[in-house]
Design an enzyme around this catalytic site. Sequence first.
Site, PDB file in Angstrom:
ATOM      1  N   ARG A 148       0.862  -1.175   0.000  1.00  0.00           N
ATOM      2  CA  ARG A 148       0.000   0.000   0.000  1.00  0.00           C
ATOM      3  C   ARG A 148       0.901   1.228   0.000  1.00  0.00           C
ATOM      4  O   ARG A 148       2.026   1.198   0.505  1.00  0.00           O
ATOM      5  CB  ARG A 148      -0.900   0.012   1.236  1.00  0.00           C
ATOM      6  CG  ARG A 148      -1.837  -1.183   1.341  1.00  0.00           C
ATOM      7  CD  ARG A 148      -2.652  -1.123   2.621  1.00  0.00           C
ATOM      8  NE  ARG A 148      -3.577  -2.244   2.746  1.00  0.00           N
ATOM      9  CZ  ARG A 148      -3.289  -3.398   3.341  1.00  0.00           C
ATOM     10  NH1 ARG A 148      -2.082  -3.556   3.900  1.00  0.00           N
ATOM     11  NH2 ARG A 148      -4.179  -4.371   3.411  1.00  0.00           N
ATOM     12  N   LYS A 172      -2.004  -2.305   7.883  1.00  0.00           N
ATOM     13  CA  LYS A 172      -3.171  -1.820   8.618  1.00  0.00           C
ATOM     14  C   LYS A 172      -3.224  -2.462  10.001  1.00  0.00           C
ATOM     15  O   LYS A 172      -2.939  -3.642  10.158  1.00  0.00           O
ATOM     16  CB  LYS A 172      -4.459  -2.140   7.848  1.00  0.00           C
ATOM     17  CG  LYS A 172      -4.643  -1.317   6.576  1.00  0.00           C
ATOM     18  CD  LYS A 172      -5.979  -1.622   5.935  1.00  0.00           C
ATOM     19  CE  LYS A 172      -6.235  -0.723   4.732  1.00  0.00           C
ATOM     20  NZ  LYS A 172      -7.543  -1.005   4.097  1.00  0.00           N
ATOM     21  N   HIS A 250      -2.325   2.788  -6.088  1.00  0.00           N
ATOM     22  CA  HIS A 250      -3.150   1.625  -5.786  1.00  0.00           C
ATOM     23  C   HIS A 250      -3.340   0.746  -7.025  1.00  0.00           C
ATOM     24  O   HIS A 250      -3.463  -0.481  -6.912  1.00  0.00           O
ATOM     25  CB  HIS A 250      -4.510   2.066  -5.242  1.00  0.00           C
ATOM     26  CG  HIS A 250      -5.216   0.983  -4.488  1.00  0.00           C
ATOM     27  ND1 HIS A 250      -4.753   0.486  -3.289  1.00  0.00           N
ATOM     28  CD2 HIS A 250      -6.345   0.277  -4.771  1.00  0.00           C
ATOM     29  CE1 HIS A 250      -5.569  -0.473  -2.861  1.00  0.00           C
ATOM     30  NE2 HIS A 250      -6.541  -0.607  -3.740  1.00  0.00           N
ATOM     31  N   ARG A 253      -0.589  -1.557  -7.301  1.00  0.00           N
ATOM     32  CA  ARG A 253      -0.824  -2.675  -6.384  1.00  0.00           C
ATOM     33  C   ARG A 253      -1.746  -3.704  -7.037  1.00  0.00           C
ATOM     34  O   ARG A 253      -1.503  -4.913  -6.945  1.00  0.00           O
ATOM     35  CB  ARG A 253      -1.429  -2.138  -5.089  1.00  0.00           C
ATOM     36  CG  ARG A 253      -1.808  -3.168  -4.034  1.00  0.00           C
ATOM     37  CD  ARG A 253      -2.178  -2.425  -2.748  1.00  0.00           C
ATOM     38  NE  ARG A 253      -3.028  -3.171  -1.846  1.00  0.00           N
ATOM     39  CZ  ARG A 253      -2.599  -4.007  -0.907  1.00  0.00           C
ATOM     40  NH1 ARG A 253      -1.296  -4.225  -0.776  1.00  0.00           N
ATOM     41  NH2 ARG A 253      -3.439  -4.615  -0.104  1.00  0.00           N
ATOM     42  N   HIS A 276      -4.013  -8.887   3.003  1.00  0.00           N
ATOM     43  CA  HIS A 276      -5.468  -8.942   3.124  1.00  0.00           C
ATOM     44  C   HIS A 276      -5.853  -9.848   4.295  1.00  0.00           C
ATOM     45  O   HIS A 276      -5.333 -10.956   4.428  1.00  0.00           O
ATOM     46  CB  HIS A 276      -6.107  -9.504   1.851  1.00  0.00           C
ATOM     47  CG  HIS A 276      -6.140  -8.532   0.719  1.00  0.00           C
ATOM     48  ND1 HIS A 276      -6.334  -8.912  -0.588  1.00  0.00           N
ATOM     49  CD2 HIS A 276      -5.992  -7.179   0.690  1.00  0.00           C
ATOM     50  CE1 HIS A 276      -6.313  -7.845  -1.371  1.00  0.00           C
ATOM     51  NE2 HIS A 276      -6.112  -6.787  -0.622  1.00  0.00           N
ATOM     52  N   TYR A 285      -9.277 -10.416  -7.816  1.00  0.00           N
ATOM     53  CA  TYR A 285      -8.291 -10.505  -8.885  1.00  0.00           C
ATOM     54  C   TYR A 285      -8.560 -11.678  -9.822  1.00  0.00           C
ATOM     55  O   TYR A 285      -8.175 -11.640 -10.990  1.00  0.00           O
ATOM     56  CB  TYR A 285      -6.881 -10.575  -8.294  1.00  0.00           C
ATOM     57  CG  TYR A 285      -6.543  -9.317  -7.542  1.00  0.00           C
ATOM     58  CD1 TYR A 285      -6.331  -8.115  -8.219  1.00  0.00           C
ATOM     59  CD2 TYR A 285      -6.509  -9.288  -6.154  1.00  0.00           C
ATOM     60  CE1 TYR A 285      -6.072  -6.938  -7.541  1.00  0.00           C
ATOM     61  CE2 TYR A 285      -6.250  -8.115  -5.466  1.00  0.00           C
ATOM     62  CZ  TYR A 285      -6.040  -6.949  -6.161  1.00  0.00           C
ATOM     63  OH  TYR A 285      -5.798  -5.782  -5.478  1.00  0.00           O
TER      64      TYR A 285
END
Length: 307
Positions: A148, A172, A250, A253, A276, A285
């Site tokens: 990220r 995160k 992004h 990414r 994730h 994806y």
Amino acid sequence: MHPWINAFLEAQSAELNAAQNTLEAYSRDLSDFLTWMADQSCDIDSCDRDDIENYLIDIDTRGLSKATRARRLSAIKQLYRFAFEEGLRADHPALKIRGPGRSKRLPHVMTEEDVSRLIEISEDFGRNPTEKLRNACLIELLYATGMRVTELVSLPLTAARGNPKMLLVTGKGDKERMVPLSPPARIKLASWLTHADTLNDLARKNGKPQARFLFPSRNRQSHITRQAFFILIKSMARSAGINPNEVTPHKLRHAFATHLLANGADLRAIQVLLGHANLSTTEIYTHVLDARLQELVLQHHPLENDD
């Protein structure tokens, strides 16, 4: 700001370790809700389900997207859940309100050729040798790891020590993960680190502060911002002859994940690399790849041609 909202944000930060960007998004969404309620002479302490649904109708008429409306409702629900659990309200007025859902739009994915052009232009993009080395390293690392943008720009200088084959990334919720580096990324990282150390040595000799981050800001006290990198990558795209509307950090990414999947990588491995929490997030994806394959068939299959 209403005392409930302040308390809610403090709890999100202290108990759930919410990221600053998340807290700012909650603050914006709840401030809009609070303002609307005040205009209706209604108070969030005592409003009911009808009041909240009327607010949702209002933001729909303003033309806000499904994603934004869903996010606003989520923030409101979490606020009232907090108020209920803390004994500030005896009920949860938003509990049974259903959201609008999200538009199922697949992300645009940069082609491998576009990424190659972007990497190539980055090697000579900048006003001086420092910017050129830094920019080349930024783009190469972003595509090589799928980080990220916040994870990338906030990397500490120590993360690059010892010619690493992997980087330790803080994502995160302060969750750490390891991401491998490709040989080209290691080369550019080593070149930038050598230059960064030279700049730090010069700063020390001149009695100036030394940078702690791998990609420092101009004052060298912090790191370059997400916004600055966003503008930078748009400028690179223009120079590379790529539509800048189709290039963001992004989207690189997204390209990292989709290109890995297209070349045979395991979906579970991609989930770990991207950081994730749920595999369902990564599964988009597979849909992107399916859509791309369908497009290729329609474009190139002989039965699809009129000739």
